[in-house]
Write a protein that holds these residues in place. Structure first.
Motif, short mmCIF file in Angstrom:
data_model
loop_
_atom_site.label_atom_id
_atom_site.label_comp_id
_atom_site.label_asym_id
_atom_site.label_seq_id
_atom_site.Cartn_x
_atom_site.Cartn_y
_atom_site.Cartn_z
N GLU A 1 8.22 28.41 22.70
CA GLU A 1 7.11 27.93 21.39
C GLU A 1 5.98 26.95 22.46
O GLU A 1 7.17 25.96 22.95
N PRO A 2 4.86 27.23 20.93
CA PRO A 2 4.35 24.79 21.55
C PRO A 2 4.73 24.24 21.41
O PRO A 2 4.73 23.34 22.32
N ASP A 3 6.06 23.41 20.32
CA ASP A 3 6.32 22.83 20.25
C ASP A 3 7.38 22.17 21.29
O ASP A 3 7.87 21.37 21.82
N THR A 4 8.26 23.24 21.53
CA THR A 4 9.23 22.79 22.80
C THR A 4 8.44 23.28 24.02
O THR A 4 9.09 22.30 25.08
N ARG A 5 7.31 23.65 24.10
CA ARG A 5 6.69 23.46 25.57
C ARG A 5 5.80 22.69 25.49
O ARG A 5 5.94 21.66 27.09
N ARG A 6 5.25 22.05 24.72
CA ARG A 6 4.71 20.01 24.49
C ARG A 6 5.80 19.70 25.15
O ARG A 6 5.95 18.04 26.08
N GLU A 7 6.99 19.52 23.99
CA GLU A 7 8.67 18.94 25.17
C GLU A 7 8.35 18.10 25.76
O GLU A 7 8.97 17.48 26.89
N GLN A 8 8.40 19.85 26.52
CA GLN A 8 9.04 19.98 28.19
C GLN A 8 7.86 19.45 28.97
O GLN A 8 8.17 19.04 30.21
N ILE A 9 6.96 19.55 28.82
CA ILE A 9 5.76 18.80 29.28
C ILE A 9 5.52 17.28 29.30
O ILE A 9 5.74 16.23 30.17
N LEU A 10 6.38 17.06 28.38
CA LEU A 10 6.21 15.71 28.44
C LEU A 10 7.61 14.44 29.32
O LEU A 10 7.46 14.29 29.08
N GLU A 11 8.70 15.30 29.03
CA GLU A 11 9.69 15.60 29.48
C GLU A 11 9.43 15.12 31.34
O GLU A 11 9.79 14.71 31.98
N CYS A 12 8.65 16.49 31.66
CA CYS A 12 8.52 16.43 32.70
C CYS A 12 7.26 15.04 33.01
O CYS A 12 7.66 13.95 34.26
N ALA A 13 6.58 14.98 32.40
CA ALA A 13 5.93 13.57 32.23
C ALA A 13 6.25 12.26 32.84
O ALA A 13 5.52 11.78 33.66
N MET A 14 7.57 12.19 31.91
CA MET A 14 7.92 11.05 31.84
C MET A 14 8.77 10.66 32.70
O MET A 14 8.81 9.51 33.73
N ARG A 15 8.95 11.45 33.73
CA ARG A 15 10.25 12.30 34.73
C ARG A 15 9.34 11.57 35.72
O ARG A 15 9.36 10.45 36.88
N LEU A 16 8.02 11.90 36.05
CA LEU A 16 7.19 11.51 37.04
C LEU A 16 6.35 10.22 36.93
O LEU A 16 6.27 9.41 37.76
N PHE A 17 5.89 10.14 36.23
CA PHE A 17 5.23 8.79 35.39
C PHE A 17 6.59 7.35 36.33
O PHE A 17 5.82 6.28 36.60
N GLY A 18 7.85 7.59 36.21
CA GLY A 18 9.11 6.82 36.22
C GLY A 18 9.10 6.78 37.55
O GLY A 18 9.21 5.41 38.23
N GLU A 19 8.74 7.44 38.68
CA GLU A 19 9.24 7.86 40.00
C GLU A 19 8.12 7.69 40.83
O GLU A 19 7.85 6.83 41.70
N ARG A 20 6.85 7.01 39.95
CA ARG A 20 5.47 7.62 40.72
C ARG A 20 4.35 5.97 39.78
O ARG A 20 3.98 6.38 39.40
N PRO A 21 3.78 5.85 40.68
CA PRO A 21 2.39 4.73 39.84
C PRO A 21 1.56 5.78 39.27
O PRO A 21 1.57 6.76 40.24
N TYR A 22 1.14 5.06 37.86
CA TYR A 22 0.48 6.50 37.10
C TYR A 22 -0.77 6.91 38.36
O TYR A 22 -1.45 8.15 37.76
N ALA A 23 -1.45 5.95 38.85
CA ALA A 23 -2.24 6.46 39.94
C ALA A 23 -1.86 7.62 41.29
O ALA A 23 -2.93 8.44 41.03
#
Length: 227
Positions: free
Chosen positions: A14-36
Motif C-alpha cells: 500500500e502507498p503508506d506502507t511503501r512510503r514508510e519503507q522508503i523512509l526507513e531505508c533513507a534513514m539507514r543510509l543517511f546515518g551510515e554515509r554523509p549526505y553527499a
C-alpha cells in the motif's frame, strides 16, 4: 520479471506502507554515509523500488532528507506510550528511557542530523531543528505537569531548549563515541532534568516587564513663570 529481481521489489505494498519503507531505508543510509554520498538511486535500490516511484512520493533527495530530519527530531509517541503519572523522578526516568529506546532504533541518523555535517548550512534544516527543539521543550514541560501557558515566563522553555542541547551531546557520546554507556546517558539526562525542574525553576525571580515609556511621568526640569 527476471529471476534476479529481489522478492522485496516484487512485493506490492500500500502507498503508506511503501512510503514508510522508503523512509526507513533513507534513514539507514543517511546515518551510515554523509549526505553527499547518498543518491536517490542508492535509496531506491535499498528499498527495492524504482527511482521514479521514490521521486513520486518524496521529490528530490533534499526533500526526502527533510522528511527524514522531521521524522528523527519530531518523534511522536511520548504521551501515548509513557504514563503521565507518579512522582517527578518516576516520570522523568520513564520519559528518558522511552527517548533512548526511540533514538537507539536509528542512532546513527540521529547523530548525523543533530551534529555538524549532514546537508550543511541549509536554512530549511535549521528551521526544522529549531521547531523540533521548541516542540520538545513544550512537550517536556507538559509531560512533567509544568505546562507554560502562552504569555507567561518563557525562561522555562528556554531552559528546556538548553537541556535539549545536553540531550543531543549526550546521545552523540553514547552512539558515536562510545564514551558513555546507555546507563550513563540515562543517569545524566534523568538527574539533570530533575535538578532543573526541582531546584532551578523555583529559584527564578519573576520576569521583569519593560515600563511603557509613553505612560511614564515627565521628569524634566520644572519651568518657572518667568521662563
Amino acid at each position: 520479471m527476471t529471476s534476479a529481481t529481489s522478492p522485496r521489489s516484487r512485493k506490492r505494498l500500500e502507498p503508506d506502507t511503501r512510503r514508510e519503507q522508503i523512509l526507513e531505508c533513507a534513514m539507514r543510509l543517511f546515518g551510515e554515509r554523509p549526505y553527499a554520498e547518498v543518491s536517490t538511486t542508492d535509496i531506491a535500490q535499498e528499498a527495492g523500488v524504482a527511482r521514479g516511484l521514490l521521486n513520486h512520493y518524496f521529490g528530490q533527495k533534499r526533500d526526502l532528507y527533510l522528511k527524514v530530519v522531521k521524522r528523527m527530531l519530531l518523534m511522536p509517541g511520548l504521551e501515548e506510550r509513557v504514563p503521565m503519572t507518579g512522582s517527578l523522578r518516576q516520570r522523568v526516568e520513564r520519559s528518558v528511557e522511552w527517548y533512548l529506546d526511540t533514538v537507539a532504533t536509528h542512532g546513527k541518523m540521529y547523530v548525523a542530523v543533530t551534529g555538524p555535517g549532514g546537508i550543511g548550512a541549509d536554512p530549511e534544516v535549521e528551521r526544522i531543528i529549531a521547531t523540533a527543539d521548541d516542540v520538545a521543550a513544550a512537550k517536556t514541560l507538559e509531560f512533567l505537569g509544568l505546562k507554560v501557558e502562552v504569555g507567561s515566563d518563557a525562561r522555562h522553555r528556554a531552559m528546556m531548549r538548553s537541556y535539549g542541547g545536553l540531550v543531543k551531546a549526550t546521545i552523540r557520546e553514547w552512539i558515536r563515541g562510545g564514551t558513555l554507556s546507555r546507563e550513563d546517558a540515562h543517569l545524566l539526562l534523568s538527574e539533570a532534568l530533575i535538578t532543573i525542574v526541582r531546584d532551578v525553576f523555583p529559584q527564578l525571580q519573576p520576569a521583569r516587564t519593560e515600563p511603557d515609556e509613553s505612560k511614564a511621568p515627565r521628569t524634566g526640569p520644572k519651568r518657572t513663570k518667568d521662563e
